[in-house]
Design an enzyme around this catalytic site. Structure first.
Site, PDB file in Angstrom:
ATOM      1  N   ARG A  90     -25.544  -9.251  11.579  1.00 55.77           N
ATOM      2  CA  ARG A  90     -26.511  -9.900  12.462  1.00 55.77           C
ATOM      3  C   ARG A  90     -26.998  -8.896  13.497  1.00 55.77           C
ATOM      4  NH1 ARG A  90     -22.726 -15.023  14.196  1.00 55.77           N
ATOM      5  NH2 ARG A  90     -22.581 -16.048  12.159  1.00 55.77           N
ATOM      6  N   ASP A 143     -29.125  -8.731  17.073  1.00 56.94           N
ATOM      7  CA  ASP A 143     -29.503  -9.644  18.146  1.00 56.94           C
ATOM      8  C   ASP A 143     -31.018  -9.662  18.346  1.00 56.94           C
ATOM      9  OD1 ASP A 143     -26.826 -10.198  18.619  1.00 56.94           O
ATOM     10  OD2 ASP A 143     -26.623  -8.636  20.141  1.00 56.94           O
ATOM     11  N   TYR A 170     -25.410   2.649  13.737  1.00 54.52           N
ATOM     12  CA  TYR A 170     -26.440   2.283  14.707  1.00 54.52           C
ATOM     13  C   TYR A 170     -26.841   3.501  15.529  1.00 54.52           C
ATOM     14  CZ  TYR A 170     -25.705  -2.791  14.125  1.00 54.52           C
ATOM     15  OH  TYR A 170     -25.627  -4.072  13.626  1.00 54.52           O
ATOM     16  N   ARG A 208     -24.118  -2.456  22.160  1.00 53.01           N
ATOM     17  CA  ARG A 208     -24.783  -2.521  23.465  1.00 53.01           C
ATOM     18  C   ARG A 208     -23.771  -2.530  24.604  1.00 53.01           C
ATOM     19  NH1 ARG A 208     -28.251  -7.659  22.920  1.00 53.01           N
ATOM     20  NH2 ARG A 208     -28.735  -7.181  25.091  1.00 53.01           N
TER      21      ARG A 208
END
Length: 252
Positions: A50, A52, A111, A196
């Site tokens: 997932r 965000d 990422y 994050r």
């Protein structure tokens, strides 16, 4: 039943993340709707993870099942691209073995997070602009501490439905590319909001508000309230998902 992996990318600015939800448009929803139109019945898709709201993917992988063999996958990808919005693009569709799973079969995800202290009218929607450059050398020193741990509860969104907060981090480092600094992190899996939260906490180190020992303490306390504020989602990109070669059906 035949299973297929879809390789796609998207600009997440206009979406409430990947996962279908009742209160906004998502990438998964758009992909399922387009597939349903082309295959003339509902086609659920399962993503590798997932992302965000506002987060992007240079490369996301999803799988779907279809009763018959699809012989022209190149043609199907082209039709999907004509139906999908301009900020979602299908790169490729490939056949995989029946038990291949876009999420659970993945061996790693990678990422990138982008930061700059220079004003640029062309990248402000995809790069996090800071007023002052942090100490990236100190932040890289803190990155090395991540390899010493497996429980990253301190960097996880609270009240998620996962069974474990353990992850194996394989890469974590900041590198400079012109005026932009890129944080690359690779792990076998990621928790909700994890990247994050790590970036936000590393920035506390880079601003001199948190020592290396303090960074270790944050991880060891296994408490999200001890970590830094999550960095904004608009500068985060999923850039790669890897799978074992034996999942892919080779054409003779």
């Amino acid at each position: 039943m035949n299973r297929y992996f879809i390789y796609l990318g998207y600009n997440g600015k206009n979406y409430c993340g990947w996962q279908v939800q009742p209160n906004g448009v998502t990438v998964q929803q758009c992909l399922e709707e387009a597939l349903g139109i082309l295959l003339r019945k509902p086609v659920p898709v399962v993503g590798a993870g997932r992302t965000d709201a506002g987060v992007h993917a240079r490369l996301m992988v999803a799988h779907f099942d279809w009763e018959a063999e699809i012989t022209d996958l190149f043609h199907l990808a082209g039709k999907l691209n004509r139906l999908l919005p301009k900020d979602i693009a299908v790169y490729n569709i490939v056949p995989v073995v029946s038990d291949a799973h876009a999420r659970f079969s993945a061996t790693s995800r990678t990422y990138n997070y982008y930061i700059t202290d220079k004003k640029d009218p062309f990248n402000h929607e995809t790069v996090y602009k800071l007023p002052v450059q942090p100490d990236f050398a100190k932040m890289n020193e803190a990155c090395k501490e991540l390899f010493k741990y497996t429980d990253f509860t301190s960097f996880s969104k609270l009240h998620t439905d996962v069974k474990t907060n353990n992850c194996k981090i394989m890469q974590a480092e900041w590198k400079q590319d012109g005026d932009v600094w890129i944080f690359t992190i690779q792990a076998d899996r990621f928790l909700r909001n994890m990247v994050r939260a790590i970036v936000g906490t590393l920035l506390e180190v880079g601003r001199g508000k948190l020592s290396i020992q303090g960074f270790r303490d944050v991880i060891e306390q296994q408490d999200r309230c001890k970590a830094g504020t999550s960095a904004p989602g608009h500068a985060l990109f999923l850039v790669n998902v890897t799978y074992p070669e034996e999942l892919f059906i080779k054409n003779n």
